[in-house]
Design an enzyme around this catalytic site. Structure first.
Site: not given
Ligand code: AMP
Length: 279
Positions: A33, A37, A147
């Site tokens: 994270l 996140h 993102k």
């Molecule tokens: P992940 O752990 O990559 O599957 O992401 C989990 C959630 O966090 C998803 O809804 C992503 O779109 C969001 N997320 C990942 N990176 C970012 C970021 N830089 N800004 C905002 N949300 C993010």
């Protein structure tokens, strides 16, 4: 903060909260994270009684040649982030799917293009895991980051189409100080790749600046982006309608510029809003 490892225990916890009349907010993640996140957690925290975060690296959304086995992990760091954000329960299942699992959820059309063109099985894996997580957590609200803009659009479509009783909340894209969109996969980048990866943000910024200067022709805006873009291998640079994700000729309604490119062996994605604001 509760830590739960099985689907049955997760559902039992959620049902007991709901029996008390409490609402549940949900932040699905694959862990490692970062501030992106954390921003999703703090967005949802004031809107719900109980906040659940899942940490699960979902094999269904990785192709055989992708980074499932090497996906970065940091459970202690992740738990500290969740505690700091006031999370009530972290769901960390070693296995999420029951024996004999044989279902899948597909959203057609929206998933064919952009990331779906080069990652054909990816979105079926995402919609399948999110459907199961919605069922297991019994959440009332769930937040998805801009993102992964196409993912957000696909999840919204699925939730509407299947009348799932979950409100989808979009979370703004969070960047590092230098402009690079935060991503767990940024860890793979060498210093040189990372510096070159900033061109994604620069190209999108150029496109937004062109629109702000009065240019609405999509080709002209894309040309401004291409000029600023360097990469090892380009997957796509597109200007699309913000809802249908179909290419547009002119920016008249809310639109999105999206880019995906490789730097070394790491694939980065980024996007930015263009056009009139959402009403
Ligand atoms: P992940 O752990 O990559 O599957 O992401 C989990 C959630 O966090 C998803 O809804 C992503 O779109 C969001 N997320 C990942 N990176 C970012 C970021 N830089 N800004 C905002 N949300 C993010």
């Amino acid at each position: 903060m509760e830590q739960i490892a099985t689907s049955a225990a997760m559902t039992a916890w959620s049902v007991s909260q709901k029996n008390e009349g409490l609402t549940i907010g949900f932040v699905p993640t694959m862990g490692f994270l970062h501030r992106g996140h954390a921003s999703l957690m703090s967005l949802l925290r004031p809107r719900v009684d109980r906040l659940v975060v899942s940490i699960y690296v979902n094999p269904l959304q990785f192709a055989p040649n992708e980074d499932l086995d090497t996906y970065p992990r940091d459970i202690e760091g992740d738990l500290a982030t969740c505690r700091a954000e006031g999370v009530d329960c972290v769901f960390m299942p070693p296995d999420l799917y029951p024996d004999g699992f044989s279902s899948s959820v597909s959203v057609h059309g929206l998933t064919d293009r952009l990331c779906g063109a080069s990652r054909p099985e990816h979105f079926d894996g995402v919609t399948t895991v999110v459907s199961r997580l919605f069922g297991v957590t019994r959440c009332d609200l769930a937040v998805f980051g801009e993102k992964d803009y196409q993912q957000l659009a696909v999840i919204r479509r699925m939730t509407t189409d299947l009348a799932l009783p979950v409100e989808i909340v979009p979370g703004a894209l969070i960047r590092d100080d230098d402009g690079l969109a935060l991503s767990s996969r940024n860890k793979y980048l060498s210093a040189d790749d990372r510096a070159r990866g900033l061109s994604l943000h620069r190209a999108l910024f150029k496109m937004a600046t062109a629109y702000d200067a009065g240019i609405t022709d999509a080709e002209a805006i894309l040309a401004a982006g291409r000029e600023a873009l360097t990469f090892d291998r380009l997957d796509y640079l597109e200007l699309v309608d913000a809802v249908s994700l179909q290419p547009i000729e002119r920016v008249e309604r809310p639109a999105r510029a999206l880019v995906a490119a490789f730097f070394g062996s790491t694939r980065l994605i980024d996007n930015v809003h263009l056009g009139p604001p959402w009403t």
